[in-house]
Structure formats: structure tokens, C-alpha cells
Design a protein around this motif. Structure first.
Motif, short mmCIF file in Angstrom:
data_model
loop_
_atom_site.label_atom_id
_atom_site.label_comp_id
_atom_site.label_asym_id
_atom_site.label_seq_id
_atom_site.Cartn_x
_atom_site.Cartn_y
_atom_site.Cartn_z
N GLU A 16 0.82 -1.21 0.00
CA GLU A 16 0.00 0.00 0.00
C GLU A 16 0.85 1.26 0.00
O GLU A 16 0.48 2.28 -0.58
N ARG A 17 2.01 1.20 0.65
CA ARG A 17 2.88 2.37 0.71
C ARG A 17 3.48 2.72 -0.64
O ARG A 17 3.94 3.84 -0.84
N VAL A 18 3.49 1.77 -1.57
CA VAL A 18 4.08 2.03 -2.89
C VAL A 18 3.04 1.96 -4.00
O VAL A 18 3.40 1.93 -5.18
N THR A 19 1.78 1.93 -3.64
CA THR A 19 0.73 1.92 -4.66
C THR A 19 0.62 3.31 -5.26
O THR A 19 0.46 4.30 -4.56
N ALA A 20 0.73 3.40 -6.57
CA ALA A 20 0.66 4.67 -7.27
C ALA A 20 -0.42 4.60 -8.35
O ALA A 20 -0.63 3.55 -8.96
N VAL A 21 -1.09 5.71 -8.56
CA VAL A 21 -2.19 5.76 -9.52
C VAL A 21 -2.03 6.97 -10.43
O VAL A 21 -1.38 7.95 -10.08
N GLY A 22 -2.63 6.86 -11.60
CA GLY A 22 -2.66 7.98 -12.52
C GLY A 22 -3.86 8.87 -12.24
O GLY A 22 -4.51 8.76 -11.19
N THR A 23 -4.19 9.73 -13.19
CA THR A 23 -5.27 10.69 -12.98
C THR A 23 -6.60 9.99 -12.71
O THR A 23 -7.35 10.39 -11.82
N ALA A 24 -6.90 8.94 -13.48
CA ALA A 24 -8.19 8.25 -13.30
C ALA A 24 -8.29 7.67 -11.89
O ALA A 24 -9.33 7.81 -11.23
N GLY A 25 -7.22 7.03 -11.42
CA GLY A 25 -7.24 6.48 -10.07
C GLY A 25 -7.27 7.56 -9.01
O GLY A 25 -7.92 7.42 -7.97
N THR A 47 -8.68 10.51 -9.17
CA THR A 47 -10.02 11.11 -9.03
C THR A 47 -10.91 10.26 -8.12
O THR A 47 -11.74 10.80 -7.38
N LYS A 48 -10.72 8.94 -8.16
CA LYS A 48 -11.50 8.06 -7.30
C LYS A 48 -11.06 8.19 -5.84
O LYS A 48 -11.87 8.20 -4.92
#
Length: 299
Positions: A83-92, A94-95
Motif C-alpha cells: 500500500e505504501r508504494v501503490t501509485a495511480v494515474g489521474t483516473a485512479g 479522481t476516485k
């Protein structure tokens, strides 16, 4: 690493015994031992969550078995580490933040959220990635409620209208912090700063060719994006190289100071001076050449 949250099963591996099995893991093996994808592992190292060691054989950095054991012993392993290294783009994002894509992009351009990684998609568009934990912290902070739900203040709107986009600069600052954390030598610290400047700037600050060559030994360039000189490579180079005048001046000053400290700590190696040719006193017989051996005269 994709623009969406990655979830997968952790690899179940047994702890290695001590004794003859104390050889550090390669990074690929360490990622498997920790149940991380390689992109997740690299990001964990980048953020300082996983400590690495230089390989004495020159084969890249490794991870000590004691470090693997330390991470496994942490509460919530392996989910907490992932979880500490979970990265998301713009779509993620916004959620996670419960805002529109347009709102999130404006916040990112203003530098209110900082990207941790980027890549170029097949259309040569830049995809910025953000740590989920940092997005959650931003969204949960009461001081940011108006930024998420109301019209942006006038001064921020003016910056956006002027074309401000701090994402590349903020990524560079974060990347420099990563390089400095890994630096174990004054020349490595200087090389970390030099990595964000173009070669002409570095040459201007470090005029001595031997010092510059020594500096380049430690300079770490970001991963290549496309073939050299391709449009994708040029775009990536603009992102990874300082562009703003004040940023360049700040880095130049830091580089000059870092090189001076490195020079005082340990001068850059130079080739050994060539021995001087012996001189022959006046009247002394000069060594005879090949013809002189046969005809009794110097040549």
C-alpha cells in the motif's frame, strides 16, 4: 507500473537460514521474496522503504537478507508495504480524492500534489503517477476542503491561465532527493545534482576534464524513453532536465558547492605524469642510432 492500483498475491517464501546463505539478494530476487512486482520494488527503494547495498562485484545494488527479514516482521506485511508504494494515474486519483479529472489536473499543475513517477504511453503522452497514501492525506486534510469542492482562489486561477505546470519540476525535486539518499560519497552527491543539468551547464561549472570525467562515473541517468534522439526521448529529456531559470541557477550553485566539497575530500584521479626524457651534457656522446652502429656516427 500502470495508472491504476495494482493488487496481487504475495509470494510465499520461507526465511533463509544463516551461515553460508548470508549472500545478499539481487534486486529481482528481493522483489520476489517480498511479494512485490519489480516496479513496486523499485519505487519502494526510491522512497527509502527498502535499504540496498552496493555489490562489491560491481553487479548493481543488492538487498541484505536481514533487510528482508526486517520488512517481513513489520505489522501488516505484505499488504502494508504494498500500500505504501501503490501509485495511480489521474483516473485512479479522481476516485481516491473524489474529484473530477479536471479538478485533479489543476491541483497537480499547481504543485499541490506531487508525482512520484512518470512514463510515456504509446501516443507519447506523459502519464504522471501519484502515491495513493499522499492523495488520501491531502483529501482528508480539512485545510484542503475548499480546494477540492469550491472555486480556486483568484491567484491560483491566474497561475493556471499563465500556463503554470509544476509537475515536471516537482518530480525532479523528488528524484534528486532519491539520488542524494543513495549517495555514499561526496562525488556521488555532486553527480546527483549534475544529473538534473544538461551537459553544457555541467561543463561550465566543472571545467576540469578529469573532474568532469570522474563526476560522470557516478552520474545516474533516468531510464531511457524510446530510441536516442527520438521524439519520446527528447520529451523525457525535457522532463528530467532543469528548465526554469531559477531552478537552473539553484542547481548550478549546488553543483559548484558539491564539487568543491568533493575535491577537498578526495581529488579526482589524474593520469600519472610522463617521466622527463634524460638530457645529455654538452660533449657527451649521444646514443647511436641503427646506422651509427654500422658507420660509426650518430644519427
Amino acid at each position: 507500473m500502470s495508472g491504476d492500483t495494482i493488487t496481487h498475491e504475495a509470494a510465499a517464501t520461507a526465511a533463509q537460514p544463516t551461515g553460508k546463505h548470508e549472500t545478499p539478494f539481487t534486486q529481482s530476487r528481493a522483489a520476489r521474496e517480498l511479494g512485490l512486482r519489480r516496479s513496486e520494488f523499485d519505487l519502494a527503494v526510491h522512497l527509502g522503504h527498502i535499504r540496498t547495498l552496493p555489490d562489491e562485484g560491481g553487479g548493481g545494488r543488492r538487498v541484505a537478507r536481514t533487510e528482508i527479514e526486517r520488512l517481513r516482521a513489520q505489522k501488516g506485511f505484505p499488504e502494508a508495504l504494498r500500500e505504501r508504494v501503490t501509485a495511480v494515474g489521474t483516473a485512479g486519483a479522481t476516485k481516491v480524492m473524489e474529484v473530477t479529472a479536471a479538478r485533479f489536473t489543476r491541483l497537480a499543475r499547481l504543485g499541490l500534489v506531487v508525482p512520484v513517477h512518470f512514463y510515456l504511453n504509446r501516443y507519447r503522452a506523459v502519464v504522471w503517477l501519484y502515491l495513493t497514501d499522499e492523495l488520501k492525506d491531502f483529501a482528508s486534510d480539512a485545510k484542503n476542503t475548499d480546494l477540492l469542492n469550491r472555486s480556486l482562489p483568484g491567484n491560483l486561477r491566474e497561475q493556471l491561465e499563465a500556463g503554470v505546470d509544476l509537475r515536471p519540476r516537482n518530480w525532479r525535486g523528488r528524484h534528486l532527493g532519491f539520488l542524494l539518499r543513495r549517495a555514499e560519497d561526496p562525488w556521488e552527491r555532486a553527480a546527483a545534482v549534475a544529473s538534473l543539468l544538461d551537459p553544457f551547464q555541467v561543463s561550465d561549472i566543472v571545467g576540469d576534464p578529469y573532474e568532469r570525467a570522474h563526476l560522470n562515473r557516478f552520474r545516474q541517468l533516468p531510464p531511457a524513453h524510446g530510441a536516442p534522439a527520438s521524439p519520446a526521448a527528447r520529451l523525457a529529456e525535457r522532463i528530467t532536465t532543469a528548465q526554469d531559470a531559477d531552478e537552473i541557477e539553484w542547481l548550478r550553485a549546488d553543483l559548484a558547492r558539491a564539487v568543491d566539497e568533493a575535491r577537498n575530500h578526495c581529488p579526482a584521479p589524474r593520469p600519472a605524469p610522463r617521466p622527463a626524457r634524460p638530457e645529455h651534457p654538452a660533449g657527451a656522446e649521444r646514443p647511436r642510432g641503427l646506422l651509427g652502429r654500422f658507420f660509426g656516427r650518430s644519427t
